[in-house]
Design a protein around this motif. Sequence first.
Motif, short mmCIF file in Angstrom:
data_model
loop_
_atom_site.label_atom_id
_atom_site.label_comp_id
_atom_site.label_asym_id
_atom_site.label_seq_id
_atom_site.Cartn_x
_atom_site.Cartn_y
_atom_site.Cartn_z
N TYR A 162 0.74 -1.18 0.06
CA TYR A 162 -0.05 -0.07 -0.05
C TYR A 162 0.89 1.28 0.04
O TYR A 162 0.80 2.17 -0.75
CB TYR A 162 -0.95 -0.06 1.36
N TYR A 163 1.99 1.43 0.86
CA TYR A 163 2.83 2.67 1.01
C TYR A 163 3.61 2.41 -0.32
O TYR A 163 3.76 3.64 -0.76
CB TYR A 163 3.61 2.13 2.19
N GLN A 164 3.80 1.57 -0.86
CA GLN A 164 4.75 1.56 -2.30
C GLN A 164 4.28 2.25 -3.28
O GLN A 164 4.60 2.84 -4.13
CB GLN A 164 5.35 0.20 -2.44
N ASP A 165 2.93 1.86 -3.16
CA ASP A 165 1.88 2.32 -4.58
C ASP A 165 1.63 3.50 -4.56
O ASP A 165 1.76 4.37 -5.37
CB ASP A 165 0.53 1.48 -4.46
N PHE A 166 1.66 4.10 -3.44
CA PHE A 166 1.80 5.67 -3.34
C PHE A 166 2.91 6.52 -3.58
O PHE A 166 3.11 7.42 -4.28
CB PHE A 166 1.07 6.11 -1.63
N VAL A 167 4.19 6.08 -3.04
CA VAL A 167 5.32 6.59 -3.24
C VAL A 167 6.07 6.31 -4.63
O VAL A 167 6.38 7.29 -5.09
CB VAL A 167 6.43 5.76 -2.28
N ASN A 168 5.30 5.14 -5.23
CA ASN A 168 5.63 5.03 -6.63
C ASN A 168 4.85 5.90 -7.62
O ASN A 168 5.54 6.35 -8.50
CB ASN A 168 5.51 3.57 -7.00
N GLN A 169 3.87 6.46 -7.28
CA GLN A 169 3.05 7.36 -7.91
C GLN A 169 3.67 8.78 -7.80
O GLN A 169 3.85 9.67 -8.65
CB GLN A 169 1.77 7.62 -7.75
N GLN A 170 4.18 9.15 -6.48
CA GLN A 170 4.72 10.52 -6.22
C GLN A 170 5.55 10.12 -5.09
O GLN A 170 5.07 9.89 -4.06
CB GLN A 170 3.80 11.68 -5.99
N ASP A 172 7.03 12.12 -3.04
CA ASP A 172 6.77 13.14 -1.60
C ASP A 172 5.57 12.59 -1.13
O ASP A 172 5.26 13.02 -0.04
CB ASP A 172 6.81 14.53 -1.73
N TYR A 173 4.82 11.69 -1.26
CA TYR A 173 3.53 10.97 -0.64
C TYR A 173 3.93 10.40 0.55
O TYR A 173 3.16 9.96 1.57
CB TYR A 173 2.73 10.37 -1.75
N GLN A 174 5.19 10.15 0.63
CA GLN A 174 5.71 9.37 1.89
C GLN A 174 5.50 10.32 3.00
O GLN A 174 5.61 9.70 4.07
CB GLN A 174 7.20 9.06 2.04
N ARG A 175 5.32 11.62 3.01
CA ARG A 175 5.09 12.62 4.17
C ARG A 175 3.72 12.22 4.74
O ARG A 175 3.70 12.39 5.90
CB ARG A 175 5.17 14.02 3.86
N PHE A 176 2.84 11.38 4.08
CA PHE A 176 1.54 11.07 4.81
C PHE A 176 1.74 9.81 5.66
O PHE A 176 0.63 9.30 5.95
CB PHE A 176 0.75 10.90 3.75
N PHE A 177 2.83 9.03 5.58
CA PHE A 177 2.86 7.88 6.37
C PHE A 177 4.06 8.09 7.54
O PHE A 177 4.87 8.80 7.14
CB PHE A 177 3.51 6.78 5.43
N ILE A 178 3.68 7.26 8.44
CA ILE A 178 4.61 7.17 9.74
C ILE A 178 4.94 5.55 9.90
O ILE A 178 3.91 4.83 9.61
CB ILE A 178 4.44 7.98 10.88
N PRO A 179 5.88 5.09 10.36
CA PRO A 179 5.96 3.96 10.71
C PRO A 179 5.35 3.18 11.83
O PRO A 179 4.84 4.01 12.79
CB PRO A 179 7.62 3.58 11.26
N SER A 180 4.67 1.99 11.67
CA SER A 180 3.83 1.44 12.53
C SER A 180 4.62 0.45 13.48
O SER A 180 5.91 0.34 13.28
CB SER A 180 2.83 0.49 11.81
#
Length: 244
Positions: A162-170, A172-180
């Motif tokens: 799920y995380y990778q799908d977002f980050v692969n699209q763009q 800087d979308y990684q800023r919407f995720f924090i580690p669980s």
Amino acid sequence: MLKELVTDKVYYRIFDREFTKSSHVYRKYKPNSNEAEIDNNLKAILAALAANDILILNQTHGNTVIDADTIQNIGEVEPEGDAAVTATNNLALAIQTADCVPVLLYCIKGKVIGAAHCGWKSAKADIIINLIDQMRVAEADIIAAVIGPAIQQSSYEVDQQYYQDFVNQQSDYQRFFIPSTKANHYMFDLPSFVEMKLVASGVNQITKISEDTYTSPTKYPSYRRSCHLGKSLQHSILSTIIIK
């Protein structure tokens, strides 16, 4: 009660479990639906809004926008789409959610309104951009928004794919995720992702309701909470907006 967005013109209301005149089921043309129950629910919503009609969508987690002003016999159809727009007075637009983000849009002159269902798929597929484009076609000027109650980041754990799908699209979308705390998992901030899409589309006046549907069982239905409890879920929050 209705909340005013444009003086004497545009109003909204979020119907959650505190609205006791409804059983919170709204899709009439769904398999095994109880049409009499849903009719009663919709009548209660119409009365609370003092509306003539209400548009209920068959939401598919896509990016299709429905022009409600082109639909005849509203109330007898559930068009397939995840957003709608109207310039018609006393026609309520409604979005059903149970963790996804409901977004209610309006132009500040009160001429045009819109509503969008922003699950992660539809938000990622630019349902917001499509809706705002449609509102501008309908001659909306400055557009403002309400982001309704949804699952918050502290309750929304997602996996590596799920995380990778977002980050692969763009990236800087990684800023919407924090580690669980769980290995290879993340906590996703869907409401902030939706807010970013609004701002990127030129919407800067945003009211954000930051209540967590997952952790508020007496007030809000939550699909994820129901899954974790091994229960099925039929109920929805109904987020509505109307021009008077």
